[in-house]
Design an enzyme around this catalytic site. Structure first.
Site, PDB file in Angstrom:
ATOM      1  N   SER A   1     -14.373   1.648   0.936  1.00 17.01           N
ATOM      2  CA  SER A   1     -13.561   2.661   1.593  1.00 17.01           C
ATOM      3  C   SER A   1     -14.173   3.010   2.958  1.00 17.01           C
ATOM      4  O   SER A   1     -14.373   2.119   3.781  1.00 17.01           O
ATOM      5  CB  SER A   1     -13.405   3.878   0.683  1.00 17.01           C
ATOM      6  OG  SER A   1     -12.326   4.680   1.089  1.00 17.01           O
TER       7      SER A   1
ATOM      8  N   ASP B   1      -3.575  -1.103  -3.898  1.00 22.94           N
ATOM      9  CA  ASP B   1      -4.296   0.020  -3.300  1.00 22.94           C
ATOM     10  C   ASP B   1      -3.319   0.751  -2.389  1.00 22.94           C
ATOM     11  O   ASP B   1      -3.018   0.295  -1.285  1.00 22.94           O
ATOM     12  CB  ASP B   1      -5.494  -0.509  -2.501  1.00 22.94           C
ATOM     13  CG  ASP B   1      -6.365   0.609  -1.939  1.00 22.94           C
ATOM     14  OD1 ASP B   1      -5.936   1.777  -1.966  1.00 22.94           O
ATOM     15  OD2 ASP B   1      -7.479   0.304  -1.460  1.00 22.94           O
TER      16      ASP B   1
ATOM     17  N   HIS C   1      -7.571   1.194  -5.533  1.00 26.18           N
ATOM     18  CA  HIS C   1      -8.577   1.368  -4.493  1.00 26.18           C
ATOM     19  C   HIS C   1      -9.967   0.977  -4.987  1.00 26.18           C
ATOM     20  O   HIS C   1     -10.382   1.355  -6.074  1.00 26.18           O
ATOM     21  CB  HIS C   1      -8.585   2.827  -4.039  1.00 26.18           C
ATOM     22  CG  HIS C   1      -9.396   3.083  -2.813  1.00 26.18           C
ATOM     23  ND1 HIS C   1      -9.284   2.326  -1.665  1.00 26.18           N
ATOM     24  CD2 HIS C   1     -10.359   4.002  -2.543  1.00 26.18           C
ATOM     25  CE1 HIS C   1     -10.114   2.781  -0.750  1.00 26.18           C
ATOM     26  NE2 HIS C   1     -10.789   3.797  -1.267  1.00 26.18           N
TER      27      HIS C   1
END
Length: 604
Positions: free
Chosen positions: A214, A330, A361
């Site tokens: 991320s 995601d 994710h």
């Protein structure tokens, strides 16, 4: 296999009885092209851990001094006792020292008309966790036993690092660059935040790899775009590669999945855990000036502010080998983020591989793939990784650790197939490769209170248009970027436009998996039909042609299913929520879907 370091040197050890024994030095061990766990590196009690601060080339907190980044090092004791030098696995993050809350009033209120000026929201104060940020042990436990040094750093304006958080600004690229240069002996590190006692990375070979998930996956790419020498390879996992693509979609104000109403200033507040005495300056200069003037939550247009936070625009200096990882489902950091960078890096001739799984994710590549990547590019072992498959795709219902190898992504055997619409509202229309004549128009009525899944399951509704293929006579493998062209008219000067590609019949229940229903999605602002940088109010009743990409995908739709193209206006989970009642009229003859289908010359 070649090795860049010689590990057959001998040490003289003095025994208690005065006799002399020859003993072999400890070093990394490689088997089948992978770094192995070495017992001598695998005792956490013997690891050397220390903190330091690396000086950068910028001052972003207004104190007239160059910002220093807080760095944490974990290394095997042999780097001290026998002078062993090792490569570095490095992760940087804005999250190590704690983050702000997720109270609804900290986000933008999405109950507004499209194109209206939004109401302000509350800004929180982030309380830093502890005297020293808690650094994740996940990289340490994975890589130190395999013969690496692991380094972490807090990004600017977070934790014990100086500076201001800019959420994609230049300092977030230059900060890890400085740390890498310190690891290569070219920047200065200090034992304290303000002192002058230097510390050197004498234990580093000068070969650095970065990874993270991320935001922590964004920063390896940020560092790589500087072209910094010593950064040999990166493994970004679900990275945000463009803050415009994260908070906007083809001109539309569109939230990341799960964070309705978040925008770049909200994320700034969320991570701002740095020095409390410097926060007022940072808030004034970054959040309340640069972001406020640039983010444009009214039109959603692409501008210089967003261009400066798009890493695709900065890739020219990049030299690092890229192993990209992402999930096709995601809906937070969407799969377009990884795809656009992978394709550009491939065009530049860089060593590239991409790993896609079917889940949401996060999710790193299998350890074997990462190990081979870092073993080759950091240890210099000739394991042939550059000749491995370029694309690794986890097939539906397969384990993430067991991806299928492909020549590339998109699948080279995929070709575009165009599908056309047949009328049927408010029930189901048709979707086929044969273009029917003179289908005319159909109209939907916007109502954000119905979410997308409810609209897809409905047998009859005025709030969406749904066009469905006949039942698939064989499995269909979609690989690449679907595209839609929609000819529409709006009853208002501005409206949301949302598209889902779904697999029907819709399935529910305990055994439903993430790939069963939604194939891919996309959103656009019809006001940007001509330009992403300049929107135009729509003339009610006038037809406009809007063409845009849906999110990239690689999915096999099972025989017996039907593929549905659903067109609607406000997407409850992602878009603004204007007052219900806006009408979108779709010209069926001017609307089409293009799918990249493997062996795509076959008709349904």
């Amino acid at each position: 296999m070649k090795k860049t370091m010689k590990f057959a040197l001998l040490l003289l050890l003095t025994l208690g009885n005065g006799s002399i024994l020859l003993a072999q030095e400890v070093g990394p061990v490689f088997k089948d092209g992978e770094a192995q766990i070495v017992d001598a590196f695998n005792d956490p009690e013997k690891w050397i851990r220390h903190d330091l601060w690396v000086e950068t080339e910028f001052d972003t907190d207004g104190d007239g001094k160059k910002d220093r980044m807080h760095v944490d090092v974990t290394r095997p004791e042999q780097t001290e006792t026998q002078g062993l030098k090792l490569p570095v696995v490095y992760e940087s993050s804005p999250y190590y020292a704690g983050v702000g809350g997720n109270d609804p009033d900290l986000f933008w209120d999405v109950r507004q008309e499209v194109g209206a000026t939004p109401k302000p929201h509350r800004h929180p104060d982030v309380k830093r966790v502890g005297e020293r940020p808690v650094i994740s042990n996940s990289q340490i436990k994975t890589w130190v036993p395999r013969g690496y040094i692991v380094v972490h750093s807090s990004s600017p304006g977070t934790g014990l690092s100086d500076g201001s958080p800019t959420v994609g600004g230049d300092n977030e690229s230059l900060a890890p660059k400085a740390v890498i240069e310190w690891l290569c002996g070219k920047a200065k590190g200090y034992t304290s935040r303000t002192g002058n006692e230097e510390v050197k990375a004498y234990w580093s070979t000068g070969k650095v790899g970065m990874t993270g998930t991320s935001y922590n996956g964004t920063l390896p790419l940020a560092a790589a775009t500087t072209g910094v020498k010593g950064l040999e390879a990166i493994i970004p996992i679900a990275p945000n590669t463009s803050y415009y693509h994260y908070y906007r979609s083809n001109g539309l104000i569109r939230s990341p999945g799960g964070y309705l109403g978040e925008d770049i200033d909200v994320l700034y507040d969320f991570i701002h855990s740095g020095d409390e005495s410097k926060r007022a300056y940072s808030d004034k200069m970054i959040r309340d000036t640069e972001m406020k003037n640039g983010m444009d939550r009214v039109t959603g247009d692409y501008n210089d502010f967003w261009a400066g936070r798009d890493y695709l625009n900065d890739m020219k200096p990049m030299k690092a080998a890229l192993l990209m990882s992402h999930g096709f489902n995601d809906w937070n950091v969407m799969p377009e983020h990884s795809y656009r960078i992978y394709k550009k890096a491939e065009e530049m001739g860089l060593p590239v591989q991409i790993y896609y799984h079917q889940n949401g994710h996060g999710g790193p590549p299998p350890m074997k793939i990462m190990n081979r990547w870092f073993t080759h590019y950091l240890h210099g072992i000739d394991n042939g990784v550059e000749n491995d498959a370029k694309a690794w795709i986890v097939r539906e219902h397969d384990d993430r650790e067991n991806p299928t190898a492909y020549e590339n992504y998109p699948n080279p055997d995929a070709s575009d197939v165009t599908y056309y619409l047949g009328k049927g509202a408010p029930k189901l229309g048709s979707l086929s490769t044969t273009k029917p004549a003179k289908q005319g128009t159909e109209t939907l009525i916007d109502n954000y209170s119905f979410d997308g899944s409810s609209l897809a399951k409905a047998e009859i509704t005025d709030h969406r248009l749904l066009y469905v293929t006949s039942e698939l006579s064989e499995d269909m493998h979609i690989s690449g970027v679907p595209k839609v062209t929609i000819k529409l008219a709006s009853s208002k000067p501005a409206a949301n436009l949302s598209v889902w590609l779904v697999s029907l019949p819709w399935t529910e229940g305990r055994r439903t998996v993430i790939t069963d229903n939604i194939i891919t999605r996309g959103w656009a602002d019809p006001q940007n039909y001509k330009s992403l940088t300049k929107s135009e109010p729509l003339k009610p009743g006038k037809f406009y042609e809007v063409t845009f990409d849906l999110m990239p995908d690689d999915q096999i739709i099972a025989k017996g299913q039907k593929i549905g193209l659903m067109i609607f206006s406000s997407d409850k989970e992602f878009t603004l929520h204007p007052e219900p009642g806006t009408e979108l009229t779709i010209d069926l003859d001017g609307t089409s879907l293009t799918l990249p289908v493997v062996q795509g010359n076959k008709e349904l």
